[in-house]
Structure formats: C-alpha cells, structure tokens
Design a protein around this motif. Structure first.
Motif, short mmCIF file in Angstrom:
data_model
loop_
_atom_site.label_atom_id
_atom_site.label_comp_id
_atom_site.label_asym_id
_atom_site.label_seq_id
_atom_site.Cartn_x
_atom_site.Cartn_y
_atom_site.Cartn_z
N TYR A 1 0.79 -1.23 0.00
CA TYR A 1 0.00 0.00 0.00
C TYR A 1 0.83 1.28 0.00
CZ TYR A 1 -3.66 -3.32 1.05
OH TYR A 1 -4.53 -4.39 0.99
N THR A 2 2.14 1.15 -0.18
CA THR A 2 2.99 2.34 -0.38
C THR A 2 3.98 2.02 -1.49
OG1 THR A 2 4.97 1.94 1.00
CG2 THR A 2 2.95 2.60 2.15
N THR A 3 4.70 3.03 -1.94
CA THR A 3 5.76 2.83 -2.93
C THR A 3 7.14 2.89 -2.28
OG1 THR A 3 5.85 5.21 -3.40
CG2 THR A 3 4.35 3.88 -4.74
N LEU A 4 7.20 2.80 -0.95
CA LEU A 4 8.43 3.09 -0.23
C LEU A 4 9.07 1.87 0.43
CD1 LEU A 4 7.32 6.43 1.48
CD2 LEU A 4 8.52 6.12 -0.68
N ARG A 5 8.55 0.67 0.20
CA ARG A 5 9.13 -0.50 0.86
C ARG A 5 10.61 -0.66 0.53
NH1 ARG A 5 11.56 -3.46 3.21
NH2 ARG A 5 11.13 -5.55 4.00
N ARG A 6 11.02 -0.28 -0.68
CA ARG A 6 12.41 -0.45 -1.10
C ARG A 6 13.39 0.38 -0.27
NH1 ARG A 6 9.85 3.15 -4.21
NH2 ARG A 6 10.89 5.11 -4.73
N ARG A 7 12.88 1.38 0.42
CA ARG A 7 13.75 2.24 1.22
C ARG A 7 14.13 1.63 2.57
NH1 ARG A 7 11.44 8.43 0.35
NH2 ARG A 7 11.29 8.36 -1.92
N PHE A 8 13.54 0.51 2.88
CA PHE A 8 13.78 -0.13 4.17
C PHE A 8 14.61 -1.40 3.97
CE2 PHE A 8 9.99 2.41 4.54
CZ PHE A 8 10.11 3.01 5.78
N PRO A 9 15.29 -1.87 5.03
CA PRO A 9 16.05 -3.12 4.93
C PRO A 9 15.12 -4.28 4.55
CG PRO A 9 16.57 -1.96 6.97
CD PRO A 9 15.40 -1.24 6.36
N ASN A 10 15.71 -5.33 3.97
CA ASN A 10 14.91 -6.50 3.61
C ASN A 10 14.14 -7.04 4.80
OD1 ASN A 10 15.67 -6.45 0.93
ND2 ASN A 10 17.41 -7.82 1.25
N ARG A 11 14.78 -7.05 5.95
CA ARG A 11 14.13 -7.49 7.18
C ARG A 11 13.90 -6.26 8.05
NH1 ARG A 11 13.76 -12.49 9.65
NH2 ARG A 11 13.42 -12.47 11.90
N ILE A 12 12.66 -5.83 8.15
CA ILE A 12 12.34 -4.60 8.86
C ILE A 12 12.46 -4.80 10.37
CG2 ILE A 12 10.48 -2.98 9.42
CD1 ILE A 12 9.53 -3.16 6.59
N ASP A 13 13.15 -3.88 11.02
CA ASP A 13 13.22 -3.83 12.48
C ASP A 13 12.05 -2.97 12.95
OD1 ASP A 13 13.71 -3.39 15.15
OD2 ASP A 13 15.81 -2.80 14.89
N ASP A 14 11.01 -3.62 13.49
CA ASP A 14 9.80 -2.88 13.84
C ASP A 14 10.06 -1.84 14.93
OD1 ASP A 14 10.16 -5.05 15.59
OD2 ASP A 14 8.05 -5.10 16.16
#
Length: 214
Positions: A146-159
């Motif tokens: 639901y966003t276009t910004l997932r690529r800006r985060f690490p492959n494994r997101i630290d919540d």
C-alpha cells in the motif's frame, strides 16, 4: 462515501474461505472490529500473534494487547483502558489473516497470500486516513502493498526502529507500531505522543496530499 452499518464486530460480514473450516467450538475467525467509518485502522498479523482466539476480537487476551489498548484509550479511541469487548470510536482493528488455526499455529506465507484478497477488500472498504500496522509482518505487508516506499527499508524490517514514525502511503499515512509484546515505557510514550500529534493536526488532509509524496 460512508459505510451504513452500526455493527462493531465484522461489519462487512467477512468469512474465511473453506480452506479454514472450524476445528473446535471456538470462533472460526477473528474478523475486523470497530467503527466502519474510522479514520484510524490498526492492522495486526493474525490471532496467533496478536490475540483474540477466545474472544473473537482483535488485540485482546495478551499482554501486548493490554499495552496497545491502553495507549489507544489514552488518546480517546477506546472507552476503557482494556476490554475483551472494547468500545471503539473512530478506530477499526483487523488482521491480515483472520482465521483461527489449530493448536495456535501461525499462518504461513501461503496462508497470508490466500487471505490477501479478503483483507484488501476490508481495507479498501474502511478507507482510513491513518494506518497503524503492528509488528514486523503487518508493517512489511502494508508498506509493500500500500505504499511505494518499501524499497527504502532493509529486507528485514526492524519494527522497533520504525516504531511511531510516519510513512506516506497511497492516499493515507502509515504509522508503524512495534510489537507491543516487546514494548517498554518509551515505546508506549512514543506512540501515544505520535497519535496525539496527529489528532491535534488537520490529519484528514492526508487524503489530499499523501499520494503526492514518495
């Protein structure tokens, strides 16, 4: 356009597909719960992760649910600091994967994919201004779908690293929330202050500007 329903539990009558039949006398699923016209939508992963397998209500029965409900109460979304049958105002709670699975089993990637169309239909029906995905699984999927910004985060997101920040979505604002099972007082305070700041702002403008950001 507003939804015309006064049902708090499962206002859109969502039912799991036949791949997930009942296996005991408990709830078949933990469906969406709250105000069908809410501006704020809290999204968790599943009953196995965030609770409600006995009550049939998202974000109940666990220590993390109590912490999360406490913050939501503090900013005016819930009538009580904790309840197994909360009374929400301007708030909707739901899971990416709503069926209950035997023995408290966590859903697989295939399970999430099978239920994706059900969650997406409810997500679009609510059409909230502010989305609060809770925990790594929900944060990853909401940012990816639901966003276009997932690529800006690490492959494994630290919540915990993205907790109580702001990410612009496709017509809404995403506020990631760390898994409340692992919160400390600072994380509860950070979310409380972020939500209060949003409520004190003209947050409904999000619908007009978020699609232009990112």
């Amino acid at each position: 356009m507003e939804n015309v329903t006064d049902r708090v539990s499962n206002p859109f009558d969502m039912r799991p597909p036949p791949e997930y039949p009942p296996f005991d006398d408990g709830p078949v699923a933990v469906p969406g719960y709250g105000d069908a016209n809410a501006d704020f939508h809290v999204v968790g992963a599943s009953p196995a992760e965030h609770g409600g397998e006995t009550t049939g209500v998202p974000f109940t029965e666990t220590a993390g649910a109590r912490r999360l409900q406490g913050v939501l109460h503090d900013v005016g979304f819930l009538a009580e600091p904790y309840s197994d049958a909360p009374e929400p105002t301007n708030l909707f709670l739901s899971y990416l994967f709503m069926p209950r699975l035997p023995d408290g089993r966590a859903p697989t990637e295939e399970d999430y994919e099978l239920m994706e169309r059900f969650f997406d239909a409810e997500f679009r029906a609510i059409n909230a201004h502010i989305i609060l995905p809770v925990g790594p699984t929900a944060i990853d999927r909401v940012l990816r779908e639901y966003t276009t910004l997932r690529r800006r985060f690490p492959n494994r997101i630290d919540d915990r690293a993205v907790h109580a920040t702001e990410v612009r979505g496709r017509g809404f604002l995403v506020v990631p929330v760390a898994d409340p099972e692992r919160w400390d007082d600072e994380e509860a305070t950070a979310l409380r202050e972020r939500l209060q700041a949003i409520l004190d702002s003209d947050y409904r403008q999000t619908k007009g500007v978020a699609t232009l950001v990112g």
